[in-house]
Design a protein around this motif. Structure first.
Motif, PDB file in Angstrom:
ATOM      1  N   ASP A  22       0.859  -1.189   0.000  1.00  0.00           N
ATOM      2  CA  ASP A  22       0.000   0.000   0.000  1.00  0.00           C
ATOM      3  C   ASP A  22       0.894   1.238   0.000  1.00  0.00           C
ATOM      4  O   ASP A  22       1.358   1.674   1.060  1.00  0.00           O
ATOM      5  N   PRO A  23       1.168   1.825  -1.169  1.00  0.00           N
ATOM      6  CA  PRO A  23       2.083   2.962  -1.223  1.00  0.00           C
ATOM      7  C   PRO A  23       1.626   4.169  -0.421  1.00  0.00           C
ATOM      8  O   PRO A  23       2.442   5.033  -0.073  1.00  0.00           O
TER       9      PRO A  23
ATOM     10  N   ILE B 214      10.478   1.642   8.737  1.00  0.00           N
ATOM     11  CA  ILE B 214       9.943   2.212   7.503  1.00  0.00           C
ATOM     12  C   ILE B 214       8.565   1.633   7.218  1.00  0.00           C
ATOM     13  O   ILE B 214       8.377   0.406   7.189  1.00  0.00           O
ATOM     14  N   VAL B 215       7.604   2.531   6.997  1.00  0.00           N
ATOM     15  CA  VAL B 215       6.244   2.125   6.650  1.00  0.00           C
ATOM     16  C   VAL B 215       6.048   2.157   5.139  1.00  0.00           C
ATOM     17  O   VAL B 215       5.446   1.255   4.557  1.00  0.00           O
ATOM     18  N   SER B 216       6.580   3.176   4.478  1.00  0.00           N
ATOM     19  CA  SER B 216       6.438   3.278   3.022  1.00  0.00           C
ATOM     20  C   SER B 216       7.554   4.141   2.456  1.00  0.00           C
ATOM     21  O   SER B 216       8.144   4.970   3.162  1.00  0.00           O
ATOM     22  N   VAL B 217       7.824   3.927   1.176  1.00  0.00           N
ATOM     23  CA  VAL B 217       8.800   4.737   0.438  1.00  0.00           C
ATOM     24  C   VAL B 217       8.205   5.043  -0.928  1.00  0.00           C
ATOM     25  O   VAL B 217       7.651   4.160  -1.591  1.00  0.00           O
ATOM     26  N   GLU B 218       8.313   6.288  -1.329  1.00  0.00           N
ATOM     27  CA  GLU B 218       7.942   6.693  -2.680  1.00  0.00           C
ATOM     28  C   GLU B 218       9.127   7.412  -3.306  1.00  0.00           C
ATOM     29  O   GLU B 218       9.813   8.190  -2.643  1.00  0.00           O
TER      30      GLU B 218
ATOM     31  N   TYR C  33      17.186  -2.122   2.921  1.00  0.00           N
ATOM     32  CA  TYR C  33      16.185  -2.051   3.980  1.00  0.00           C
ATOM     33  C   TYR C  33      14.889  -2.720   3.532  1.00  0.00           C
ATOM     34  O   TYR C  33      14.534  -2.692   2.352  1.00  0.00           O
ATOM     35  N   ARG C  34      14.184  -3.262   4.505  1.00  0.00           N
ATOM     36  CA  ARG C  34      12.893  -3.869   4.209  1.00  0.00           C
ATOM     37  C   ARG C  34      11.858  -2.775   3.986  1.00  0.00           C
ATOM     38  O   ARG C  34      11.656  -1.910   4.845  1.00  0.00           O
ATOM     39  N   VAL C  35      11.214  -2.825   2.836  1.00  0.00           N
ATOM     40  CA  VAL C  35      10.181  -1.853   2.488  1.00  0.00           C
ATOM     41  C   VAL C  35       8.988  -2.640   1.969  1.00  0.00           C
ATOM     42  O   VAL C  35       9.038  -3.229   0.892  1.00  0.00           O
ATOM     43  N   ASP C  36       7.917  -2.657   2.728  1.00  0.00           N
ATOM     44  CA  ASP C  36       6.737  -3.433   2.349  1.00  0.00           C
ATOM     45  C   ASP C  36       5.786  -2.655   1.459  1.00  0.00           C
ATOM     46  O   ASP C  36       4.992  -3.253   0.719  1.00  0.00           O
ATOM     47  N   ASN C  37       5.830  -1.334   1.552  1.00  0.00           N
ATOM     48  CA  ASN C  37       4.894  -0.489   0.806  1.00  0.00           C
ATOM     49  C   ASN C  37       5.684   0.559   0.035  1.00  0.00           C
ATOM     50  O   ASN C  37       6.491   1.286   0.629  1.00  0.00           O
ATOM     51  N   GLY C  38       5.437   0.641  -1.268  1.00  0.00           N
ATOM     52  CA  GLY C  38       6.201   1.626  -2.016  1.00  0.00           C
ATOM     53  C   GLY C  38       5.648   1.891  -3.401  1.00  0.00           C
ATOM     54  O   GLY C  38       4.884   1.093  -3.960  1.00  0.00           O
ATOM     55  N   ARG C  39       6.072   3.030  -3.939  1.00  0.00           N
ATOM     56  CA  ARG C  39       5.711   3.426  -5.304  1.00  0.00           C
ATOM     57  C   ARG C  39       6.961   4.066  -5.916  1.00  0.00           C
ATOM     58  O   ARG C  39       7.521   5.000  -5.345  1.00  0.00           O
ATOM     59  N   PHE C  40       7.374   3.546  -7.080  1.00  0.00           N
ATOM     60  CA  PHE C  40       8.640   3.982  -7.657  1.00  0.00           C
ATOM     61  C   PHE C  40       8.478   4.215  -9.160  1.00  0.00           C
ATOM     62  O   PHE C  40       7.791   3.448  -9.852  1.00  0.00           O
ATOM     63  N   GLU C  41       9.136   5.252  -9.620  1.00  0.00           N
ATOM     64  CA  GLU C  41       9.027   5.602 -11.038  1.00  0.00           C
ATOM     65  C   GLU C  41      10.316   6.292 -11.464  1.00  0.00           C
ATOM     66  O   GLU C  41      10.967   6.977 -10.672  1.00  0.00           O
ATOM     67  N   GLY C  42      10.683   6.092 -12.717  1.00  0.00           N
ATOM     68  CA  GLY C  42      11.891   6.744 -13.200  1.00  0.00           C
ATOM     69  C   GLY C  42      11.931   6.823 -14.711  1.00  0.00           C
ATOM     70  O   GLY C  42      11.303   6.019 -15.418  1.00  0.00           O
ATOM     71  N   TRP C  43      12.694   7.805 -15.187  1.00  0.00           N
ATOM     72  CA  TRP C  43      12.883   8.007 -16.619  1.00  0.00           C
ATOM     73  C   TRP C  43      14.371   8.234 -16.893  1.00  0.00           C
ATOM     74  O   TRP C  43      15.045   8.954 -16.152  1.00  0.00           O
TER      75      TRP C  43
END
Length: 782
Positions: A156-157, A288-292, A321-331
């Motif tokens: 869940d991001p 850490i709960v979330s990473v974007e 690091y353990r990250v259960d929730n995340g949203r990642f984007e790149g160009w």
């Protein structure tokens, strides 16, 4: 341990000649009747070619050839990943320095005069130099402006803890800065083909791309490795190889091309500059709960490895690091800036600089020890990465942190920064201590075939090892020797100069050659040993299964029979063996993981900073790295020390400055690299969890030191100054003038009373959504 075998500090066979100045580098190549090649380059970052007049150049005495794109007999385009770059400019130039024509003449002076006599008429076009604008601007290439767009999420991001920190980070363009500029010598061969000796990182890739341009089949293109004076990724792409071969074929004579330092800056690939926006949310314990995250990398005019680098950067934004929730984007995008490509770390130093700054910001916001925050979140075996891959091999993140904590801090007075003529004064010097922990993927990824082949022979105790592994200073020459001594009991070992007469070993990059070529050599040595022992068994009427080789002696059921050197007099045993890593898969594939393996590293840096002058002295860097197995202790230490110094360069001083598409500092007077005066004390220790599936449990070690050095030096400078410093290199004015935005800190519950908030932190009571573009986040453009 066998004498000179695995685990020993074996001296490099090329070391004495290099120390004495007798080693032959590519720039030393010569041949009877040799011509000199020179390249005509565009002065404009973007222009249409209206005409090329070579008449005057061709008419000059001593000129043997002037070639343009119309003289390319094969495919006009080449490229390491995408075939998007013209061999010679084909109607349009897209970066300042793009090759337009090549000249061959009897000597360098004549070749340079002829190059100046080539008249090129340009219609200058607007240059696209802002990577943010490249996302929406009109295409400057038929393939478009976006090399690759990466996007994925997990869990869940939108999950939030009690505190959220976010900031935008900038990473400058770093040059490989190898000491020997590009050079190579091409010769026509009697069968109508061509042979080239060249300083390169990937012989078979060069062979393939030369074949495209010349129209020759692979068997008529022979590439052999010349002496390499440093590489660091900058020799993975073709530069002069095809031009030298085209000139040799056109003239029927040997042709040598050797770049000047300025030309080297223009011709090879640099590290991708970019901006990274990150938002971390954590609970009150720092978990850490979330990473974007969003990444924008400037790939420059042609693709090189930009489609691959962006994936590394985006997927490794989570750090170790353990990250259960995340949203990642790149160009990664195309611009009219210099082309970027592979450089040591391959997109991960950019990610590491950003994610480690974020971990420190989280710790500061929660008033927690930054080391404890890292331990709390450390990956463990069995965890799943944000991109879906399970860490099913040893994952010693906690171990490298604890190993580092056991190293004592340096004592003694501050080391005044600055040096002679601009030294700091003691009253304005502050000491800072910073930590960083990183992970780096090892070997090729996302389905790219990662393989190597080795040929080994043994006769009377003398072993010969032949692979196409490019020795660029990483020390594979000693690894190959050590394997042959350990497995075969060889008394002497010859490592044949790499060439394309043996099957491919892939590129000397991605920290992969010990894993790939080392394993191929190991397998070939095992096959040779089995043949030797089979012959000995037959001669003595023994069961071959009872025979072994230990410390150069053939043993039967543990009892010595005699030395390997005299076990089968006059007989030669040969074997060719292949190694291929387990298959990897593209990002998002349901078939399996995208990476072969990972290396983990923790570092602590101690710096002294003059907070008024902005000068920095790095006093000590302590390192604890996950290395699998120590193959060669002194060589391992050299890799770690060299990586630290190179990472320190990116953190504090190294930047290719590009203005309106033009490199303004293409020399070592204005492009600053660390010297021996800048090198800190380095203290190294290791975690030795064997890598599954690898002989002796070895793994690649060359890139993690640089990856970790960049964020750890920056962290130490932040600790000394109290400044956010969200960009590297950190320049004196950043410190002296306090330049750089602080992280935004948001509390989702009432903010705890704390009079000692982090200096300069921006505190918002209410959470807010991530802006839609990098520009909206205040990221610098260009």
């Amino acid at each position: 341990m066998a004498t000179g075998g695995i685990g020993a500090s074996v001296r490099r066979p090329d070391g004495p000649a290099k120390v004495r100045g007798e080693f032959s580098y590519a720039g030393d190549l010569t041949a009877e009747g040799m011509l000199i090649g020179v390249t005509v380059r565009s002065p404009h970052p973007h222009a249409r070619i209206l005409g090329i007049d070579t008449t005057a150049a061709r008419a000059m005495d001593g000129v043997h050839a002037v070639l343009t794109v119309d003289d390319v007999p094969g495919d006009r385009h080449f490229g390491l990943v995408l075939r998007d770059e013209p061999v010679l400019a084909d109607g349009v130039v897209r970066y300042a320095g793009e090759p337009v024509a090549v000249v061959a003449a009897v000597d360098a002076a004549t070749a340079r005069r002829a190059a100046r006599a080539v008249e090129v008429t340009y219609e200058v076009l607007p240059a696209l130099t802002d990577p943010q604008l490249a996302l929406t601007a009109a295409s400057i290439h038929p393939d478009g402006n976006v090399y690759r767009h990466v996007s994925y999420s997990c869990g869940d991001p939108d999950a939030r803890g009690v505190v959220t920190v976010e900031n935008t980070y900038r990473i400058g363009m770093q040059d490989p800065a190898f000491l020997a500029p590009e050079a190579g010598l091409a010769r026509p061969t009697p069968d109508g083909g061509v042979a080239i000796e060249v300083a390169t990182q990937w012989l078979h890739s060069d062979q393939k791309q030369i074949g495209w341009a010349t129209g020759l089949p692979p068997e008529k293109v022979h590439v052999s490795l010349a002496g390499v004076g440093g590489a660091f990724g900058g020799r993975e792409d073709v530069t002069l190889q095809t031009h030298a071969c085209l000139l040799a074929l056109a003239t029927g004579r040997p042709v040598k091309i050797e770049y000047t330092r300025e030309e080297s800056f223009l011709a090879h690939r640099q590290r991708h500059p970019g901006t990274i926006w990150l938002r971390h949310s954590a609970d009150a314990d720092g978990r850490i709960v979330s990473v974007e995250g969003r990444v924008l990398l400037d790939g420059g005019a042609y693709a090189s490895t930009s489609p691959v680098v962006i994936t590394n950067t985006v997927t490794l934004l989570q750090g170790p690091y353990r990250v259960d929730n995340g949203r990642f984007e790149g160009w990664s995008v195309r611009t009219n800036n210099p082309s970027c490509g592979a450089m040591r770390g391959f997109g991960v130093p950019q990610a590491a600089f950003a994610h480690e700054a974020q971990l420190d910001a989280l710790a500061a916001a929660l008033d927690l020890d930054p080391v404890e925050v890292r331990l709390t979140n450390a990956l463990q075996r069995g965890d799943v990465a944000t991109f879906g891959q399970r860490f099913d091999a040893p994952t010693p993140v906690r171990e490298v942190i604890e190993g580092l904590r056991a190293i004592p801090l340096p004592t003694g007075p501050a080391k005044l920064p600055g040096g002679v003529g601009r030294a700091a004064e003691g009253g304005t010097v502050r000491r800072g201590v910073g930590w960083a922990v990183t992970m780096k993927n090892l070997a090729f990824s996302e389905g790219h075939v990662d393989e190597s082949t080795a040929e080994v022979s043994l006769r009377d105790g003398h072993a010969t090892v032949h692979t196409a592994c490019a020795e660029v200073g990483q020390g594979f020459v000693t690894v190959a020797e050590q394997v042959a001594r350990t497995v075969l009991g060889a008394t002497t070992v010859e490592v044949v100069q790499p060439d394309t007469l043996v099957a491919s070993a892939g590129s000397t990059s991605a920290s992969r050659q010990t894993m790939a070529s080392g394993t191929a050599v190991y397998r070939a040595c095992l096959a040779v040993r089995d043949r030797l022992l089979g012959r000995v068994a037959r001669a003595h009427g023994l069961d071959a299964a009872t025979l072994t080789v230990a410390d150069g002696v053939v043993c039967a059921a543990g009892r010595p029979l005699g030395p390997v050197a005299t076990a089968a007099p006059g007989q030669t045993f040969r074997a060719t063996e292949h190694f291929q890593h387990p298959a990897t898969h593209p990002l998002g594939s349901a078939e399996g993981g995208m990476y072969v393996a990972f290396g983990f590293s923790a570092m602590r840096a101690v710096v002294d900073v003059d907070v008024e002058l902005g000068l920095v002295s790095v006093v000590q860097v302590a390192s604890c790295q996950d290395v699998g197995t120590v193959v060669n202790p002194v060589q391992l230490r050299g890799q770690i020390e060299g990586g630290i110094v190179q990472g320190m360069g990116l953190a504090l001083m190294e930047e290719v400055v590009v203005a309106d598409g033009l490199i303004t500092n293409p020399d070592f007077q204005d492009y600053l690299i660390p010297t021996i005066v800048d090198v800190p004390e380095v203290v190294s220790t290791y975690v030795t969890d064997p890598e599954p599936g690898m002989p002796h449990g070895w793994k690649g070690v060359g890139e993690p030191p640089l990856v970790t050095a960049v964020p750890v030096v920056a962290a130490a400078v932040r600790a000394a100054t109290g400044l956010p410093l969200p960009a590297v290199p950190i320049k004196p004015e950043h410190i002296a003038l306090g330049i750089g935005a602080a992280p935004t800190v948001t509390w989702t519950t009432p903010r705890p009373a704390d009079p000692d908030r982090p200096r300069g932190a921006v505190i918002d009571e209410e959470p807010h959504d991530a802006p839609g573009t990098m520009a909206e986040e205040g990221a610098p453009s260009g």
